[in-house]
Design a protein around this motif. Structure first.
Motif, PDB file in Angstrom:
ATOM      1  N   LYS A 237      52.296 108.244  65.363  1.00 13.45           N
ATOM      2  CA  LYS A 237      52.656 107.389  64.238  1.00 13.45           C
ATOM      3  C   LYS A 237      51.432 107.144  63.357  1.00 13.45           C
ATOM      4  O   LYS A 237      50.319 106.957  63.855  1.00 13.45           O
ATOM      5  CB  LYS A 237      53.196 106.045  64.753  1.00 13.45           C
ATOM      6  CG  LYS A 237      53.771 105.148  63.675  1.00 13.45           C
ATOM      7  CD  LYS A 237      54.410 103.905  64.291  1.00 13.45           C
ATOM      8  CE  LYS A 237      55.026 103.014  63.226  1.00 13.45           C
ATOM      9  NZ  LYS A 237      55.676 101.811  63.829  1.00 13.45           N
ATOM     10  N   LYS A 239      49.801 104.892  59.949  1.00 13.46           N
ATOM     11  CA  LYS A 239      49.985 103.660  59.188  1.00 13.46           C
ATOM     12  C   LYS A 239      48.912 103.575  58.122  1.00 13.46           C
ATOM     13  O   LYS A 239      47.918 104.326  58.152  1.00 13.46           O
ATOM     14  CB  LYS A 239      49.955 102.432  60.087  1.00 13.46           C
ATOM     15  CG  LYS A 239      48.617 102.113  60.723  1.00 13.46           C
ATOM     16  CD  LYS A 239      48.719 100.825  61.548  1.00 13.46           C
ATOM     17  CE  LYS A 239      47.378 100.435  62.146  1.00 13.46           C
ATOM     18  NZ  LYS A 239      47.475  99.175  62.938  1.00 13.46           N
ATOM     19  N   GLN A 243      47.446  97.910  56.715  1.00 15.83           N
ATOM     20  CA  GLN A 243      48.808  97.502  57.066  1.00 15.83           C
ATOM     21  C   GLN A 243      48.861  96.531  58.234  1.00 15.83           C
ATOM     22  O   GLN A 243      49.754  95.683  58.320  1.00 15.83           O
ATOM     23  CB  GLN A 243      49.619  98.765  57.389  1.00 15.83           C
ATOM     24  CG  GLN A 243      51.082  98.532  57.706  1.00 15.83           C
ATOM     25  CD  GLN A 243      51.805  99.850  57.936  1.00 15.83           C
ATOM     26  OE1 GLN A 243      51.387 100.899  57.449  1.00 15.83           O
ATOM     27  NE2 GLN A 243      52.895  99.808  58.687  1.00 15.83           N
ATOM     28  N   GLU A 245      49.767  94.994  61.684  1.00 14.28           N
ATOM     29  CA  GLU A 245      50.941  95.117  62.543  1.00 14.28           C
ATOM     30  C   GLU A 245      52.251  95.019  61.771  1.00 14.28           C
ATOM     31  O   GLU A 245      53.328  95.065  62.367  1.00 14.28           O
ATOM     32  CB  GLU A 245      50.901  94.020  63.620  1.00 14.28           C
ATOM     33  CG  GLU A 245      49.688  94.102  64.545  1.00 14.28           C
ATOM     34  CD  GLU A 245      49.573  95.450  65.231  1.00 14.28           C
ATOM     35  OE1 GLU A 245      50.607  95.949  65.724  1.00 14.28           O
ATOM     36  OE2 GLU A 245      48.459  96.012  65.259  1.00 14.28           O
ATOM     37  N   THR A 246      52.165  94.891  60.464  1.00 15.88           N
ATOM     38  CA  THR A 246      53.376  94.807  59.645  1.00 15.88           C
ATOM     39  C   THR A 246      54.082  96.158  59.628  1.00 15.88           C
ATOM     40  O   THR A 246      53.445  97.211  59.478  1.00 15.88           O
ATOM     41  CB  THR A 246      53.024  94.409  58.202  1.00 15.88           C
ATOM     42  OG1 THR A 246      52.269  93.205  58.225  1.00 15.88           O
ATOM     43  CG2 THR A 246      54.285  94.217  57.376  1.00 15.88           C
ATOM     44  N   GLU A 247      55.379  96.141  59.779  1.00 17.21           N
ATOM     45  CA  GLU A 247      56.143  97.385  59.734  1.00 17.21           C
ATOM     46  C   GLU A 247      56.090  97.974  58.328  1.00 17.21           C
ATOM     47  O   GLU A 247      56.055  97.243  57.333  1.00 17.21           O
ATOM     48  CB  GLU A 247      57.588  97.133  60.147  1.00 17.21           C
ATOM     49  CG  GLU A 247      57.777  96.802  61.619  1.00 17.21           C
ATOM     50  CD  GLU A 247      57.408  97.973  62.519  1.00 17.21           C
ATOM     51  OE1 GLU A 247      57.634  99.139  62.118  1.00 17.21           O
ATOM     52  OE2 GLU A 247      56.872  97.722  63.616  1.00 17.21           O
ATOM     53  N   ASP A 250      58.255  96.797  55.544  1.00 17.42           N
ATOM     54  CA  ASP A 250      57.949  95.483  54.976  1.00 17.42           C
ATOM     55  C   ASP A 250      56.589  95.443  54.282  1.00 17.42           C
ATOM     56  O   ASP A 250      56.118  94.374  53.898  1.00 17.42           O
ATOM     57  CB  ASP A 250      57.966  94.419  56.087  1.00 17.42           C
ATOM     58  CG  ASP A 250      59.332  94.288  56.739  1.00 17.42           C
ATOM     59  OD1 ASP A 250      60.343  94.299  55.993  1.00 17.42           O
ATOM     60  OD2 ASP A 250      59.392  94.203  57.986  1.00 17.42           O
TER      61      ASP A 250
END
Length: 367
Positions: A237, A239, A243, A245-247, A250
């Motif tokens: 994954k 990111k 970012q 821990e925000t998905e 969102d």
């Protein structure tokens, strides 16, 4: 002299000159006012200079000739000419003495001075398993490919994609263990690169579909001109750098942010997972498939199950103990297994004039 006579003489003169020029061009093949030969044509590209005559190559050439012939009942339009290639052991060496990504993790966790002292214990353990396998012949634990995947994800977590690309290139520039005259990054099977190029020249879109990390594969094949969107592999994954821990659903990435790797494995691209990824990313069933192990059988069977077009699958066997670190007896046994499964078998010993290039020599492993 009357005007009509002068005109007639001029016509005769021009006709004579034209005839002379034509004759000169036919004899010499050159136009006197040009620097280029009249008969010059674009050079015809020669394929398979590194192959011996063999059944597998004949089968491939006959197949391509058939499906690219518009008058053939088996004609395949270009947009459906999809070929898939495994990477390790099919396009690039995997016997120095194990996979590139395994060797790189061993180096990262146990030798890299920038990381070895802070490497988590489970990453060191996986790297130790590789070292025991490589140096002492100890058997790898069951399902080690997953243990490695989780450890590797953690070992490179936090790197931007550019940093990881640079790390892979640095490791790829090292001397390939067990060979002289070759780096890891150079260790492609040159005859198989001819197959890749031949298919592209005949309107095929060729995908690299590997069990190794997608971004490792992209870096390794970049010098070959293979586009990154044509590479499918194991995925972690990603990111954005700010970012947290925000998905992602969102979070809105800003212009000054980078993409970074995380320690979360999304998929290990082996066996049927290869088929699932091909379906999701390509959206079409391949008509040609190339591999070297049981991890590629599902991909081959998916190809051979194509109910719209004629298809074919090819397996390489590592049966050359003189030019590579191979187990000939095991390879020949696998070759019989692959033939029974309906795959064409490519013998690296018998079918390849060279494997890595004539300047590359097999040597003892160095630890």
């Amino acid at each position: 002299m009357p005007t009509e006579s002068k005109t007639e003489d001029m016509k005769i003169h021009i006709t004579f000159i034209a005839a002379a020029l034509t004759a000169l061009m036919l004899v010499t093949g050159r136009c006197p006012s040009c620097t280029k030969a009249v008969t010059d044509k674009p050079p015809v590209e020669e394929f398979f200079t590194l192959w011996n005559k063999c059944d597998a190559l004949s089968a491939l050439q006959e197949y391509v000739k058939d499906v690219t012939d518009p008058s053939s009942a088996n004609f395949i339009k270009e947009e459906d000419r999809i070929a898939t290639f495994d990477m390790d052991g099919t396009l690039v060496g995997e016997l120095y003495p194990t996979y590139f990504e395994y060797n790189m993790l061993e180096y990262r966790a146990l030798d890299d001075p920038t990381y070895r002292d802070i490497a988590p214990e489970d990453v060191k353990e996986a790297a130790g398993d590789i070292r025991d396998f490589v140096r002492n012949g100890k058997k790898l634990p069951d399902r080690f490919y997953m243990k490695h995947a989780y450890a590797a994800a953690k070992a490179y977590a936090g790197m931007t994609l550019a940093q990881f690309d640079s790390y892979v290139k640095d490791y790829a520039s090292m001397q390939a263990n067990g060979f002289s005259g070759m780096t890891y990054g150079d260790s492609f099977y040159k005859p198989m690169l001819e197959v890749f190029k031949y298919l592209e020249a005949n309107g095929f879109t060729c995908y690299v579909v590997s069990g190794s990390d997608r971004f490792i594969c992209r870096t390794l094949v970049e010098p070959l001109g293979i586009a990154p969107n044509l590479v499918i592999g194991m995925d972690v994954k990603l990111k954005s750098s700010k970012q947290g821990e925000t998905e992602g659903v969102d979070y809105t990435m800003e212009k000054d942010e980078d993409l970074i790797r995380t320690d979360e494995v999304l998929i290990k691209n082996l066996k049927t997972n290869k088929v699932l990824q091909i379906s999701q990313e390509v959206g079409k069933v391949p008509v040609l498939s190339f591999g070297n192990s049981s991890g590629d059988s599902a991909m081959h069977n998916y190809c051979l199950g194509n109910d719209k077009y004629k298809s074919a699958a090819f397996m390489l066997i590592a049966d050359d103990e003189e030019r590579d670190h191979a187990n000939r007896q095991k390879a020949l046994s696998l070759g019989e297994q692959w033939k029974e499964a309906g795959y064409h078998v490519i013998s690296m010993r018998d079918d390849f004039k060279t494997i890595y290039g004539d300047n590359v020599k097999k040597v003892d492993f160095s630890f």
